[in-house]
Design an enzyme around this catalytic site. Structure first.
Site, PDB file in Angstrom:
ATOM      1  N   SER A  20       0.821  -1.098  -0.025  1.00 11.07           N
ATOM      2  CA  SER A  20      -0.037  -0.035   0.025  1.00 11.07           C
ATOM      3  C   SER A  20       0.976   1.255   0.070  1.00 11.07           C
ATOM      4  CB  SER A  20      -0.762  -0.100   1.106  1.00 11.07           C
ATOM      5  OG  SER A  20      -1.308   1.191   1.664  1.00 11.07           O
ATOM      6  N   TYR A  50      -1.944  -0.520  10.191  1.00  9.76           N
ATOM      7  CA  TYR A  50      -2.119  -0.982   8.719  1.00  9.76           C
ATOM      8  C   TYR A  50      -0.649  -0.475   7.938  1.00  9.76           C
ATOM      9  CZ  TYR A  50      -3.771  -1.069   4.000  1.00  9.76           C
ATOM     10  OH  TYR A  50      -4.349  -1.256   2.538  1.00  9.76           O
TER      11      TYR A  50
HETATM   12  N1  LIG Z   1      -8.516  -0.379  -1.936  1.00 12.15           N
HETATM   13  C1  LIG Z   1      -7.426   0.289  -1.813  1.00 12.15           C
HETATM   14  O1  LIG Z   1      -7.535   1.670  -1.992  1.00 12.15           O
HETATM   15  C2  LIG Z   1      -6.075  -0.424  -1.304  1.00 12.15           C
HETATM   16  C3  LIG Z   1      -4.973   0.341  -1.616  1.00 12.15           C
HETATM   17  C4  LIG Z   1      -3.883  -0.172  -1.018  1.00 12.15           C
HETATM   18  C5  LIG Z   1      -3.657  -1.303  -0.756  1.00 12.15           C
HETATM   19  N2  LIG Z   1      -4.864  -2.020  -0.633  1.00 12.15           N
HETATM   20  C6  LIG Z   1      -4.931  -3.516  -0.534  1.00 12.15           C
HETATM   21  O2  LIG Z   1      -5.331  -4.426  -1.537  1.00 12.15           O
HETATM   22  C7  LIG Z   1      -5.586  -5.549  -0.894  1.00 12.15           C
HETATM   23  C8  LIG Z   1      -6.975  -6.032  -1.154  1.00 12.15           C
HETATM   24  O3  LIG Z   1      -7.892  -4.781  -0.671  1.00 12.15           O
HETATM   25  P1  LIG Z   1      -9.460  -4.129  -1.104  1.00 12.15           P
HETATM   26  O4  LIG Z   1      -9.164  -2.698  -1.280  1.00 12.15           O
HETATM   27  O5  LIG Z   1      -9.485  -5.146  -2.314  1.00 12.15           O
HETATM   28  O6  LIG Z   1     -10.202  -4.600   0.047  1.00 12.15           O
HETATM   29  P2  LIG Z   1     -11.713  -5.529   0.326  1.00 12.15           P
HETATM   30  O7  LIG Z   1     -12.655  -5.335  -0.664  1.00 12.15           O
HETATM   31  O8  LIG Z   1     -12.163  -5.271   1.877  1.00 12.15           O
HETATM   32  O9  LIG Z   1     -11.004  -6.882   0.122  1.00 12.15           O
HETATM   33  C9  LIG Z   1     -10.294  -7.427   1.358  1.00 12.15           C
HETATM   34  C10 LIG Z   1     -10.163  -9.090   0.823  1.00 12.15           C
HETATM   35  O10 LIG Z   1      -9.424  -9.661   1.909  1.00 12.15           O
HETATM   36  C11 LIG Z   1      -9.825 -10.781   2.347  1.00 12.15           C
HETATM   37  N3  LIG Z   1      -9.395 -11.085   3.823  1.00 12.15           N
HETATM   38  C12 LIG Z   1      -9.652 -10.415   4.804  1.00 12.15           C
HETATM   39  N4  LIG Z   1      -9.041 -10.848   6.047  1.00 12.15           N
HETATM   40  C13 LIG Z   1      -8.775 -12.099   5.476  1.00 12.15           C
HETATM   41  C14 LIG Z   1      -8.408 -13.443   6.188  1.00 12.15           C
HETATM   42  N5  LIG Z   1      -8.161 -13.422   7.291  1.00 12.15           N
HETATM   43  N6  LIG Z   1      -8.124 -14.346   5.517  1.00 12.15           N
HETATM   44  C15 LIG Z   1      -8.277 -14.491   3.992  1.00 12.15           C
HETATM   45  N7  LIG Z   1      -8.949 -13.321   3.376  1.00 12.15           N
HETATM   46  C16 LIG Z   1      -9.051 -12.220   3.988  1.00 12.15           C
HETATM   47  C17 LIG Z   1     -11.389 -10.535   2.336  1.00 12.15           C
HETATM   48  O11 LIG Z   1     -12.161 -11.508   1.976  1.00 12.15           O
HETATM   49  P3  LIG Z   1     -13.132 -12.455   3.346  1.00 12.15           P
HETATM   50  O12 LIG Z   1     -13.441 -11.318   4.248  1.00 12.15           O
HETATM   51  O13 LIG Z   1     -14.083 -13.219   2.269  1.00 12.15           O
HETATM   52  O14 LIG Z   1     -12.241 -13.323   3.880  1.00 12.15           O
HETATM   53  C18 LIG Z   1     -11.418  -9.596   0.938  1.00 12.15           C
HETATM   54  O15 LIG Z   1     -11.520 -10.461  -0.035  1.00 12.15           O
HETATM   55  C19 LIG Z   1      -5.600  -5.194   0.848  1.00 12.15           C
HETATM   56  O16 LIG Z   1      -4.105  -6.109   1.184  1.00 12.15           O
HETATM   57  C20 LIG Z   1      -5.447  -4.044   0.950  1.00 12.15           C
HETATM   58  O17 LIG Z   1      -4.712  -3.717   1.985  1.00 12.15           O
HETATM   59  C21 LIG Z   1      -5.990  -1.583  -1.235  1.00 12.15           C
END
Ligand SMILES: NC(=O)c1ccc[n+]([C@@H]2O[C@H](COP(=O)([O-])OP(=O)(O)OC[C@H]3O[C@@H](n4cnc5c(N)ncnc54)[C@H](OP(=O)(O)O)[C@@H]3O)[C@@H](O)[C@H]2O)c1
Length: 260
Positions: A153, A167
């Site tokens: 991130s 985070y």
């Molecule tokens: N969106 C952004 O702006 C952004 C920016 C920088 C980095 N990121 C990173 O991108 C990645 C995806 O984030 P996103 O934005 O797509 O968020 P999201 O829509 O909340 O998706 C998060 C995913 O992680 C899974 N997850 C959470 N805890 C878990 C666990 N203990 N075991 C297995 N799966 C788990 C959730 O699935 P379940 O709840 O079904 O397990 C969900 O599929 C993350 O690492 C986040 O930090 C996102």
């Protein structure tokens, strides 16, 4: 007349590869799984919400791809090896791992509970480390190459406050994990890289904006958030032959949001 030039290998054909995407039940992971399947990989989609994984796998199969759902809580590290076994039985040895699952703390550091602290560390750092080692161990034993892409991130580099200190800390550690594992595993032909996205629309960002209000985000130079598909080509590059000389690096994909 120009000199004859061997064209660059820009193939995005992942036929024969087995990709594991964690956190595939929503947001970025959902999109990553679709993209890897569209490139020809057999994709293991993993997360805790298995109903969503079944829907995603069905969608990928309807589009002509191959995908199987696997229940996996990455923070439960003892469950990791059995799930990788199950993937190997059903799809073959994992050659591409996308460590995408992640959670936010959504709280200022002094207000974090012990449970929340453990959840953020275990999901964002301990689980991806254990899973990377599990996948690499099997690749090394088989003498097979592999690619690992960690989803870090931009908070690893730039934190503007607002209740995501832990985070940001774990994402900084994901960047360092990427660098050190790349050094350990380059001699085994396993490349380890990371993508550091800026703010991209997803359930995570929706939740953050709902909690903190629309003014939670600073003004971005282009006045927009990203969409998951804005990361497609970065992911495909990092798992394709074109990036074979690239390991231990982090690609910042943030639309200039963090360089004010
Ligand atoms: N969106 C952004 O702006 C952004 C920016 C920088 C980095 N990121 C990173 O991108 C990645 C995806 O984030 P996103 O934005 O797509 O968020 P999201 O829509 O909340 O998706 C998060 C995913 O992680 C899974 N997850 C959470 N805890 C878990 C666990 N203990 N075991 C297995 N799966 C788990 C959730 O699935 P379940 O709840 O079904 O397990 C969900 O599929 C993350 O690492 C986040 O930090 C996102």
């Amino acid at each position: 007349m120009g000199l004859p030039v061997t064209p660059p290998n820009l193939s995005s054909d992942l036929t024969g590869q087995v990709a594991l995407v964690t956190g595939a039940s929503s947001g970025l992971g959902h999109r990553f799984a679709e993209v890897l399947a569209a490139c020809g990989a057999r994709v293991a989609v993993a997360a805790r919400r298995t109903d969503r994984l079944h829907d995603l796998a069905a969608r990928i199969r309807e589009a002509g791809g191959e995908a199987e759902p696997f229940a996996l809580d990455v923070s439960a590290v003892d469950d990791i090896a059995p799930v990788v076994d199950a993937i190997e039985d059903r799809l073959g040895r994992v050659s591409i791992l996308v460590n995408n699952a992640g959670v936010v703390d959504a709280q200022h550091a002094t207000r974090l509970t012990r449970e929340k602290t453990d959840q953020v560390f275990d999901t964002n750092l301990r689980g991806p480390f254990a899973l990377s080692c599990e996948v690499a161990r099997r690749l090394i034993a088989a003498g097979a190459p592999g690619r690992i892409v960690n989803i870090a991130s931009m908070t690893a580099f730039d934190y503007w406050g607002g209740g995501a200190a832990l985070y940001a800390l774990t994402k900084g550690a994901v960047v360092r994990m990427t660098e050190v594992l790349a050094v350990e595993w380059s001699r085994f032909d396993i490349n380890v890289n990371a993508i550091a996205p800026g703010v991209v629309a997803s359930e995570m960002t929706d939740g953050m904006l709902a909690r903190m209000g629309p003014d939670a985000l600073p003004p971005f130079p282009r006045g927009r958030m990203g969409a998951p598909e804005d990361l497609d080509s970065t992911l495909v590059y990092l798992v394709s032959p074109a990036s074979s000389f690239v390991t231990g690096t982090v690609i910042k994909a943030d639309d200039g949001q963090n360089h004010r």
